[in-house]
Structures are given as C-alpha cells and as structure tokens.
Design a protein around this motif. Structure first.
Motif, PDB file in Angstrom:
ATOM      1  N   MET A   7      -5.503 -24.676  66.621  1.00 15.81           N
ATOM      2  CA  MET A   7      -6.457 -24.538  67.713  1.00 15.81           C
ATOM      3  C   MET A   7      -5.701 -24.695  69.025  1.00 15.81           C
ATOM      4  N   ASP A   8      -6.013 -23.870  69.990  1.00 17.27           N
ATOM      5  CA  ASP A   8      -5.376 -24.011  71.293  1.00 17.27           C
ATOM      6  C   ASP A   8      -6.427 -24.451  72.300  1.00 17.27           C
ATOM      7  N   ILE A   9      -6.192 -25.586  72.941  1.00 12.62           N
ATOM      8  CA  ILE A   9      -7.193 -26.101  73.871  1.00 12.62           C
ATOM      9  C   ILE A   9      -6.651 -26.140  75.285  1.00 12.62           C
ATOM     10  N   SER A  10      -5.577 -25.370  75.542  1.00 10.91           N
ATOM     11  CA  SER A  10      -4.944 -25.463  76.857  1.00 10.91           C
ATOM     12  C   SER A  10      -5.855 -24.947  77.967  1.00 10.91           C
ATOM     13  N   LEU A  12      -9.000 -25.637  78.452  1.00 12.69           N
ATOM     14  CA  LEU A  12     -10.160 -26.474  78.779  1.00 12.69           C
ATOM     15  C   LEU A  12     -10.052 -27.033  80.196  1.00 12.69           C
ATOM     16  N   PRO A  13     -11.170 -27.248  80.858  1.00  6.33           N
ATOM     17  CA  PRO A  13     -11.140 -27.870  82.189  1.00  6.33           C
ATOM     18  C   PRO A  13     -10.726 -29.332  82.083  1.00  6.33           C
ATOM     19  N   THR A  14     -10.416 -29.956  83.237  1.00  2.00           N
ATOM     20  CA  THR A  14      -9.965 -31.344  83.202  1.00  2.00           C
ATOM     21  C   THR A  14     -11.038 -32.329  83.632  1.00  2.00           C
ATOM     22  N   PHE A  15     -12.200 -31.846  83.967  1.00  3.31           N
ATOM     23  CA  PHE A  15     -13.300 -32.792  84.229  1.00  3.31           C
ATOM     24  C   PHE A  15     -14.615 -32.080  83.979  1.00  3.31           C
ATOM     25  N   GLY A  16     -15.681 -32.897  83.819  1.00  2.00           N
ATOM     26  CA  GLY A  16     -16.995 -32.315  83.597  1.00  2.00           C
ATOM     27  C   GLY A  16     -18.054 -33.205  84.212  1.00  2.00           C
TER      28      GLY A  16
ATOM     29  N   ARG B  32       2.992 -28.751  78.940  1.00  2.00           N
ATOM     30  CA  ARG B  32       2.073 -28.854  77.806  1.00  2.00           C
ATOM     31  C   ARG B  32       2.861 -29.010  76.517  1.00  2.00           C
ATOM     32  N   THR B 580      -3.287 -27.742  69.950  1.00  2.00           N
ATOM     33  CA  THR B 580      -2.197 -27.788  70.914  1.00  2.00           C
ATOM     34  C   THR B 580      -2.724 -27.406  72.285  1.00  2.00           C
ATOM     35  N   GLY B 581      -1.947 -27.760  73.313  1.00  2.00           N
ATOM     36  CA  GLY B 581      -2.305 -27.365  74.670  1.00  2.00           C
ATOM     37  C   GLY B 581      -2.550 -28.533  75.600  1.00  2.00           C
ATOM     38  N   ILE B 601     -13.308 -30.858  77.128  1.00  2.00           N
ATOM     39  CA  ILE B 601     -12.587 -31.203  78.356  1.00  2.00           C
ATOM     40  C   ILE B 601     -11.242 -31.807  77.952  1.00  2.00           C
ATOM     41  N   ARG B 602     -10.198 -31.546  78.763  1.00  2.00           N
ATOM     42  CA  ARG B 602      -8.959 -32.296  78.629  1.00  2.00           C
ATOM     43  C   ARG B 602      -9.015 -33.388  79.670  1.00  2.00           C
TER      44      ARG B 602
END
Lengths: 201, 658, 337
Positions: A7-10, A12-16, B32, B580-581, B601-602
C-alpha cells in the motif's frame, strides 16, 4: 519478519479537521468525562432535593439576572464561534485571527458577569447543603469557563505568531471551537437547575 | 527519493506559497521511506524516534514503551509495598488479642493496603500493560497524545509517593479505602489523614483518565490499515472497553473526593445530614465508581486471557464476536450494580431486588467468556507453558470468586456476609484470581517481547504452584471465618470466639503467597539478565506485537503493517504486507478511519519534552498544598498555566508545525 | 504438590468442623431469620460447588486428550466449531436459568424475612456510638422507658423490633445467629426485626468500620423466658442500689466529684451524663466496654485505671486516681447490680 509493500500512503494529507483528527476525539473524550462529572454533580443536587421535603432549606430565592445575562452571552457567542470554525476549515488566516480575538472577548465577558453571579445566589456555601450544591455547580462550570478562556487567549496569541499559519494550528482552532460549544451546552442545564427548577415546586 | 542522506535531515524543500485566498495550509515535505533500503530506514527512524540521551532526555521521553516500563516497575513496587501491608496485618491477626499492632497503625495499614492495591497497583498496571501493548498490537509507532501519557506517569508516581510518604509520617488515611462519611468527615476525621485520601485519589485519577483517553484515541484512530473493527485483537478490545468504563466511572470518585475535601476544608455541608446533606450520598457516588472499578481491573485481564489462550491452543479464539459483545455488555452492566454494596444500609426492598437481578445478570456475559475460552481449549492438546498455567489458575480461582459474587448479589444472603471475611475472600478471589493470575501469565507471556529474553520455565512452574497453594490457603478459609461471624477491618478479636486457629492457618497461607512473589521477582531479575534470547515471536503467536523485534525499536515498526486477518502473523507467514510513503525525518504515523481503518492522514506524533514533568510537578504541588489551604488553587494556577503553555507552545519541530 | 494440597484441604475441613459451635456464627442459627438465611447460604453454596466442579471438568477435558497439538492454527474444523457453539449456547442458557432461579429464591426469602417481625410488640431503640451501643426500651408509659447499654435483653420466642440509628458515624448491627445486619446511620432510622427461638446469649458486633475501636464494639442479645424478662425490666427501672459499705460510699462520692459524672448517668444520683453508657445497673451486665472485658472487680479496675491501654483510642479518658480512690470507685460500681 519479511515485508512486502502492499500500500502506498505517500499521498495522504498531513492534517484533518473534525472527526478525522485524533485531537478531536481526544477533546470528545475529555468532554465525556467532564460531562459525567457535571451530570453526577447535578445528580447529587437532585438527590438531596428529593431527599429533603423542604428543599431550599428555607434559603431565599437566588437572583437569576446575572445568570440569565451569562446565558445570553454564551448563546450569542455560538454564532461567531461557528463562523470561526468555517474559517479554520478554509485555512483562512486573516479571518481566523479576527475570530479568535472576538472569541477571547466573548469568553472574558461572561466571566466578568459570573463574578456577580456568586453573590446573587443569596446564600453562602457553608450555610447549608443547598448553598453548598449551588456553589459547587457554579464553581464547576466557572472552572471550565476560566480554563477554556485561558486556552483561547493563548491560542489567539499563537495565531498572531509565525507558528500560526499551519494546518495543525487550524486544527487546534477547530478543537477550541468544539470545546467552547461544550462549555456553553453544559451551562444550560446547570442554569435551569440553579435558577428555575426549584421554582417549579 | 531512493536513498536519503542523514546530513540533509533538516534540508527541507521550500515552503509552498500559500494561495492568495489562504484556503490551503502550507505543507512541507521531507524524505520518505518508499523504496528505502532496510539499513538506511533503520538509521533514519532511529534518529527520528529516539529518546534523547542524558537525564533530561530520559525525563523528557514520550516513547510509550519507555513510559510503560516505568509504569510497570513502579506498579510492581507498589504491589510489594501493599503486600507487605497485608503480611503485617496477617501477623497481627494470626492469633486472638495479639498486641503487635495497635488500632491506629492497623487502620492505616488496611487503608493503605486497599488504596495501594486499587489505585497504585491494579489500575495502573493494567493501564501500563495497555500503554505498552496497544500501540504495538494495533500496528502504530506511539500512543496517541504521547506527552499526556508521560504526564500521566509523573502524576501517578508522585501521587503514590505522596500517599506513602504520608504513611511514613503516620499521616496516612485511616478511614478505609472507601473513606465513608461521617467517619472521614470534618467532625470525626480530625487531622490531615482523610485529606490525604481525598487529594491523593483526585490527583491519581487524573492520570488514569488521561491514559484512558489516550488509549481510546489510539484504538480509534491509529490502527494499522486494514484493521477494521472485526480484526481488532481481543486484548485491544478489552482495553478499549475498560478505557470507556474509566471515562465514565472515575469522574464519580473525583466528585466524591472533591465533595469530601470541600466539606472538610471550606465547610460545605454536602454530606452533613444536620444541614440538609446526606451520608448515603457519599456511598452512592463512591460505588457508582467503585463497582465499575472492579471491571476496570478485571476486563483487561480477560483480554490477556484471550491473548494467551489462542497462542497455546494453537487456534484463534472460539467465539470472537461473542467475546467482544460480552466485553461491551459487562462494561455497560458494570454501571448498574453499585447498590449491591449498600444492601445493609436499609434501602427500599423493591429497589434492592432490582439490583439483585442486575448483579446476577452480569454473570451471563462473564459466563459467555468462560465458555468460549473453554471451547477454544477443546481443539487438541494445548501447549502447556507457564503463561497457560496461570490461565488455568485464573479459571480455578476466578470461577469461585464469580460464584460467591452470585451469592453476594442476593439481598438476604448479603445481609449475613456483607462486611465480613466472606466478602474479603470473595473479592480477593475475584481480583487476584481474575486479574493478578492473568497478569502473572501475561508477565511470562510478554516478558520476552519487552526484554528480548525468555523467563525461566522451571522457576515459573514453581512460582505457579506456590502462588496457587498459597493463595487458596490464605483466602479460602476466610469464607468460613466470615460465616462464623468475623467482621472485616478489625485489628483484633476475642479468644473465646474460636477464630484463632483458622486465622493462624490463613496467616501462614498469606506468607506462602507472599513468598511466591519473591520467587517471581527473582525470576524476573534472573531472566532479564541471563534468560535465553527470545527472538521476535517465541510463542509463534498471531498478533502484531510479535511482528517486530524483541525488544521493539523506538519506532516499533520499520514500516506500518497492513492487516488482513485478526491473527495477521498466522495469515501472512511468508511476508507481512506493509504500507510505504511515510516521512522518516519526522515522527509520522498513519491516522486511519474509525470503523474500517482506511489510512486517512499522515500525522506527526509529538517529540520528547520536559514540560509534562514540569506540569505534573506544578499540578502535584497544588494538590499537596490544597490539603492545608483552599488558596492553593489560586497560587497553583500560575505555575500550572505556565507549564501547560510551555508544553503546548510550538518549538519549531516539524512535529509541532504541521 | 498434590499431597500438600490435600493436607491443606483436610486441615481446612477439620478447622471448619471444629469452629461450628460459635455463638456468633451465621451457620449456627438460633432464630427464624438466621435459619432461613443459613438454609439459603447452604443452598447457594451447594449449587455453586456443582457449577464449579462442572467448569473444572470442562477445563480438564483438553488436558486428558490424546490428540496432538494443532499445527496450522488457521485451519479450523467448521463442523466441530458448530457443535461447540451448541454446547456453549446450552451452557449460557443453563446459566441464565440458574440465575433467574436464584434471583426468585432470594426475592421470596426476603419476603419471608420481612414477615417475621410484623407483629412485634416490643420496640427497642438502638443508637450507635463510638464504640458502644445505647439501648432504649420504648414504652407508652414514660416511667417505664428504660435506657441501658450494650446488652439487649429480649423475651425468647417473641419478635422484637429494633430501631437503629447513630449519633456519630455509621455502625452496623449484626448478631449473626439471629439475623442479617443492618446499618445505623446518622440522620436516618432503620428497622430490624429479630426473634430468638430459645433462651440464650447471642453475641454480635459492629460490622461497619467505625474508627479506632471498631474491633471492640460487641453486643449481646440475652433472650429469656417472658417472666424472667419482665422481672429484669422491672429491676432495671429501679434507681441505683445505695452503697452498701463505707468504701463504696466513698466511691460514690468520688464518682460524683470526679469527671466520671460528666459523661455517665447513674439513676437516683445526680450523675446524669448521656454521652457514655448508663451505669445505673452496670454490675448486672456480663461485660464491660462493649464486650471488651468480662465483668469482674479486677477488670473494672483495669478499665478505669487504663482505658487507653484496654481500648486504645476510646473516648473514655484517663482519670487521675490514687489506688485507694480507684478501689473505692470499683467497690461502688460493683454494687450497682
């Protein structure tokens, strides 16, 4: 243990905002436990009120006007509070700064009136259990009011520094809005309990 | 970004220009983990997630594993102190009219025993186990609100010290762990002893509540991608339900102790019947907390049983859904039983009967749990190792405690045994059988994960038999002596009642039981130093904590696992699927959705900070001072405000800004 | 190990049988309420024992199994799991039935208990104090109202109504061989009906932690045939016996001059304190200091000379007396039959 990327989650935003953010849930958790505290204190009041047939224990009526003014101020404050929430979601720094200043002022105003609300109860905490419970209920809410106003003021200052313009800060503003709603909403039943429910009997 | 260079750690891409409307927050970026080789990834993450060196660094740690280890060691020390209290009491009671300990000291001893075991041992140790295991089991890198978690520990340890220093100064509470008014009230509780109780309770419960909120949010929002509600391990479920019970129960005891200190300190009359208050109000409020408290201790232990049994029965737990629903049912029902502690106060009969029914009813979900575990064990021969032995001990003892609990639920029967040694026996069967035996099993089970070394099986078996025999010898006869009429909380008894021999037997059992803990402590220390290396997954268990090394690195997982099964390691034996990421130069972790655990969210996790300790000191100082004057609240407000602002004010780390 | 366990078990049984003759035991009932409760206790215990044995048997099953350890944990036998589900559901159903049964049983037992005192003719007000019991016999004729302490005489075979309250902290009245316990709570009044089937002395003690001397707050129910009880009541209504010799006379004077008089009442003398036990007929009682000491000349002297040694923390102060003064006071009190 061997790993395989699945899975690649790069992206995604950094806040919500709101329920997407853990802080929102944390705030909700603290509201739940503080709300339980309010409910139990109110329950203790009602328990004593039903236990003693001559409840109010021949104490004079409280003067409801300071309390009513606090109530009105708090209800009015909900309008700018929710406007502020919208600006925070839009990450609009200018309106958020103005909104925070307004909310700080609207937080201090009921605190000033609250100062006059205690003597308007027309009884001291050490006169009898009725007086004790009134002071406890009012004191409990005042504590929340003071801490949240303090929190709002600190956050307002922060929004005017270079730390202000970030997603995380806008999230903080949203949580502050959320908590202020809680402070206003918990007041309503306490207001009714102190000033109006005893008049029903 | 294939291979990243450590020297460029703070060499971030330039801040993206905000649009004129200001409708997008600025976003910065960093290296990353995508495609990064294992060695570089390890170097980056170690650097990012480490606890800083030195004393200040250690005091600033926000690593959930570091905090949990401190919690566990502290709670174990309090267990030893509480156990010593018990041994002292048992020596005094070993014969009629012994003059070793007078009533003044004895009353402090049993109060401190109760307070220590409930507030300083049982609740903290189950929460501490959760602090350690929950983030690992849900596959994340730290607990939610790590600084709050650090703050909780400092509050807890200072609250415990406060109680025990008071005891050393002969200023310890002597009114029982329940501190009923009027005995603890302004008129009949002179001195500062009851104030110590009230403020210590309020203060330490702050820590429990904070941990509960952090645990709930960790479980709700930080689960590894794919860990939907039906794939959450039962242990994590048990901690989640427990945390909810804490959130709704602990405020009751804080309200109780606050009302008490107000009555004592500023002259309110909340519990004073002469001025419109009521003594029984205290009991209602206290037990509204006090009964759920039992389940706060017991539910995490059921989670441990649910974690240990599958590993040794070599199959997933039978009736996973049934167990989850039972946990939730017990959590709810635990709030509907408090009055069964008050049957002897003369409540209206009909109301009391209602509480008989509700107290009986809670046996049903607990029965479901027992039956499901037994059914799990029926699949072939289980592998018998020390953790499973303690689970068998749990069955043996806890079922007795549960059944005597059914007896106590009956109003008429309760009126004979209430406040006698029968009740003392009952709740030790429930709490030691139901919580301490699973905890001991858990210690043997997870010790390899925490230290990287196995505990000695041989010593473990000796420990088990010594504990089982010592426990039953100490507590089973208490049922009998209670029925013979011996009340609780007496520092002595007359010879002519014929309780001497049986009490001597009980005391001997108590000493034996205490020795079993000495053996356990020896096993802990010995195995930590010389135990056989454990490897990642010594029991071949199926949950995520076993996917990482033993002990786990500061960042827990090099890459966040993607969960496909309730026992992910059994389902993915070849290679664990991972996401990953994530950035490696900042403490990023995945925030996921509540029900389905879709990554959402990260978010950055907080960096180490000394401020939680300073905040705990200022809050603790205020509580301590408030025993002497209500103005402490006013004077304490300034340092508390300063330390909290220091805590939350951003310092310029990426973790603070984004 | 197993042998050690069986020795322990045998010892426990032996101790159990030996102690059954207790005069403060819930298992040795001497009245209808306690009999009903003892039956209930045995019934629950028996049923619980059966349930426990069944659970332990279910736990032992896998240990007896010859089958091998499972190798592949995720490969499950669906048929076997379905059978297990039926067994588990049956067990849960049985649990529910048993619990409903026990709930009904205790409900009806409660009704039986409530009926015991419905026709009580005698009402006694018991007030808890730290650490003694004030006992007041109510009567429509004010001159027949009687106040005494710690020992409660009742007519055997008749239900008696106790009104329970407290002036300081919470106490609990419990005489196990006659009835369950009930709290004495300041600001409230509880009603407990008791009945002793036969004449005898039944010991009880405070069951709610009430401070330093909670352990030494005993009480005695002395059940007597009706005629003897009436005679006792009439005797107790008399003023205190006059001192029978010079030493006792000196003792009376000292009692009235010293702080004793501040707290204690002796009927027929100016001593009228009410914060401590009424001593008008103190020597007719079997024990001193709420069951702490048996009544004797030596114990009276010990109690007066060193109350904080006998009952540390009690509210009885040390009164500075010479040896002769102490003897005189003891001689006087000893005569208050």
């Amino acid at each position: 243990m061997n790993q395989r990327p699945a899975m690649d989650i790069s992206g995604l935003p950094t806040f919500g905002h709101g329920p997407r953010s853990p802080t929102w849930w944390g705030t909700l958790g603290f509201m739940a436990l503080e709300g339980t505290g309010f409910a139990l204190a109110a329950g203790a009041y009602l328990y004593l009120a039903t236990l003693w047939p001559n409840w109010r224990l021949s104490a004079p009526q409280p003067n409801h006007w300071p309390g009513t003014i606090v109530t009105l101020l708090l209800i009015v404050s909900l309008v700018p509070n929710h406007m502020l929430n919208r600006y925070a979601k839009e990450c609009a720094i200018g309106p958020v700064r103005i909104g925070m200043v307004v909310m700080s002022l609207l937080g201090v105003a009921p605190l000033i009136v609250r100062w006059f609300e205690f003597p308007a109860l027309n009884i001291y905490w050490d006169t009898n259990a009725y007086g004790s419970m009134l002071w406890v209920l009012l004191g409990l809410h005042t504590t929340h009011l003071i801490t949240d106003v303090g929190d709002t003021i600190v956050l307002t200052v922060l929004m005017f520094t270079h730390h202000g313009y970030s997603g995380r800060r806008f999230g903080d503003v949203g949580d502050n809005v959320f908590y202020w709603d809680f402070v206003v909403l918990t007041w309503i039943p306490i207001y009714l309990l102190i000033y109006w429910i005893p008049r029903l009997g | 970004m294939s291979s990243a260079d450590l020297t460029s750690e703070r060499d971030l891409p330039p801040e993206r220009e905000a649009s004129a409307k200001g409708d997008v927050a600025p976003e910065r970026d960093g290296p990353r983990d995508t495609g990064m080789d294992d060695a570089s990834l390890h170097r980056w993450l170690t650097r990012t997630w480490r606890t800083p060196p030195g004393i200040i660094g250690a005091l600033s740690s926000v690593d959930h594993k570091v905090i949990a280890r401190r919690y566990l060691v502290t709670a174990f020390l309090f267990l030893c102190l509480g156990g010593l209290n018990a041994v002292a009491m048992r020596i005094q009671l070993s014969g009629p009219q012994r003059g070793l300990i007078g009533p003044d000291l004895y009353n402090q001893l049993f109060t401190m025993h109760g307070v220590t075991m409930m507030f300083l041992f049982a609740v903290p140790i189950v929460q501490a186990t959760g602090i350690y295991l929950v983030p690992l089991m849900v596959g994340t890198r730290n607990i939610a609100f790590p600084r709050l978690n650090a703050f909780s520990y400092w509050v807890y340890v200072s609250g415990g010290l406060f109680a025990w220093v008071s005891f050393a100064l002969s200023m310890a509470p002597d009114v029982g762990w329940f501190a009923y008014v009027p005995l603890s009230g302004p008129e009949y509780g002179p001195g500062k002893r009851a104030d110590v109780w009230a403020q210590m309770i309020t203060y330490t419960e702050v820590s429990s509540l904070a941990v509960a909120v952090a645990t709930i949010v960790t479980v709700f929002k930080q689960r590894a991608p794919g860990m939907s509600l039906d794939k959450i391990p039962l242990y994590v479920w048990s901690l989640l339900v427990t945390s909810f019970v804490v959130v709704f129960a602990m405020p009751a005891v804080m309200i109780t102790s606050t009302f008490l200190i107000l009555d004592r300190l500023v002259g309110t009359h909340i519990f004073n019947p002469a001025e419109g208050g009521d003594a029984l109000l205290f009991q209602h409020l206290f037990w509204f907390f006090g009964h759920p408290e039992v389940y706060i201790i017991f539910l995490p232990a059921t989670g441990m049983v649910s974690a240990i049994i599958p590993a040794f029965a070599r199959r997933p737990v039978f009736g996973h859904l049934g167990l989850v629903l039972s946990l939730i049912a017990v959590g709810f029902l635990s709030f509907g039983l408090w009055v069964h502690h008050m049957f002897a106060t003369g409540l209206p009969k009909l109301g009391a009967s209602f509480f008989t029914a509700s107290s009986m009813m809670i046996a049903i979900p607990n029965g479901v749990q027992i039956f499901c575990w037994l059914a799990t064990l029926w699949d072939g021969r289980p592998v018998i190792r020390t953790p499973l032995l303690f689970v068998f001990g749990f069955f043996f003892i806890f079922v007795i405690g549960g059944l005597t609990g059914v007896m106590l639920a009956s109003v008429p029967l309760d009126l004979q045994v209430h406040d006698t040694y029968f009740v003392v026996a009952h709740f030790h069967y429930v709490l030691i059988g139901g919580a301490v035996f699973p905890l001991l099993g858990a210690a043997y089970f997870w010790f390899p994960k925490i230290t990287g070394r196995m505990m000695s099986e041989r010593l473990g078996r000796w420990h088990f038999w010594l504990a089982l025999i010592g426990f039953n010898a100490a507590f089973f006869p208490m049922h009998i002596v209670g029925l013979w009429g011996m009340p609780r909380r007496v520092y002595t008894y007359p010879a002519e009642l014929g309780w001497g021999n049986i009490n001597l037997f009980i005391s001997a059992g108590a000493v034996l039981f205490f020795l079993s803990f000495v053996l356990f402590a020896f096993n802990l220390v010995h195995s930590a130093l010389k135990g056989a290396p454990a490897g990642d997954n010594p029991w071949d268990a199926g949950t995520l904590e076993w996917a990482t090394s033993s002990p786990p690195p500061s960042y827990n997982f090099a890459r966040i696992p993607v969960v496909t099964n309730v026992e992910p390691l059994w389902a993915e034996r070849e290679a664990l699927p991972v996401a990953t990421g994530l950035r490696v130069d900042a403490r990023e972790l995945i925030i996921s959705t509540v029900a389905e655990a879709h990554p959402d969210i990260r978010e950055k996790s907080a960096t180490p900070s000394i401020w939680p300790l300073l905040a705990a000191i200022s809050v603790g100082g205020t509580f301590l001072y408030s025993i002497f004057t209500p103005w402490a609240i006013v004077w304490g407000a300034a340092p508390i405000a300063v330390t909290l602002i220091g805590w939350f004010w951003p310092k310029g780390d990426p973790e603070d800004e984004e | 190990m197993k042998r050690l366990a069986s020795i322990a078990f045998a010892t426990a049984i032996a101790l159990f049988l030996q102690g059954c003759a207790g005069w403060q035991s819930a298992l040795d009932p001497k009245g209808p309420a306690a009999s009903e409760l003892a039956w209930l206790i045995w019934f629950f215990t028996g049923l619980c024992a059966v349930v426990w044995v069944l659970v332990m048997a279910a736990l032992a099953v896998p240990l007896m199994m010859r089958s091998r350890e499972r190798l592949e944990p995720l490969v499950l036998d669906a048929g076997a799991d379905n059978r297990k589900l039926r067994v588990v559901m049956t067990a849960v159903g049985l649990t529910a039935v048993i619990l409903v049964g026990l709930t009904l049983l205790s409900f009806f037992a409660n009704r039986t208990l409530a009926a015991i005192g419905s026709d009580a003719a005698l009402t006694i007000r018991v007030t808890g104090h730290q650490w003694w019991w004030e006992v007041r016999y109510e009567d429509a004729t004010p001159s027949r109202i009687l106040t005494t302490a710690n020992e409660i005489h009742i007519p055997a075979g008749e239900p008696v109504r106790l009104l329970l309250t407290s002036t300081d902290v919470i106490h609990s009245f419990w005489v196990p061989s006659l009835s369950g316990k009930l709290d004495l709570i300041p600001g409230r009044m509880n009603v407990l009906d008791i009945k002793a089937d036969k004449p005898g002395v039944y010991r009880g003690q405070c069951a709610e932690f009430c401070g330093a001397q909670h352990a030494n707050m005993g009480t005695f129910i002395i059940a007597e045939p009706r005629a003897k009880f009436d005679a006792w009541w009439n005797d107790q209504l008399q003023p205190a016996a006059a001192p029978s010799n010079d030493e006792a006379k000196t003792g009376e004077d000292l009692f009235l001059k010293r702080p004793c008089v501040m707290c204690h009442k002796i009927g027929g003398t100016p001593a009228g304190g009410t914060v401590a036990p009424d001593l008008t007929h103190v020597a007719s009682r079997q024990t001193l200091a709420a069951g702490t000491l048996t009544m004797s000349r030596g114990n009276l002297a010990a109690w007066i000379a060193d109350p904080q040694g006998v009952k540390p923390g009690s509210h009885m102060p040390v009164v500075d007396l010479s040896g002769d003064e102490l003897n005189a006071i003891v001689a006087y009190l000893e005569g208050l039959k």
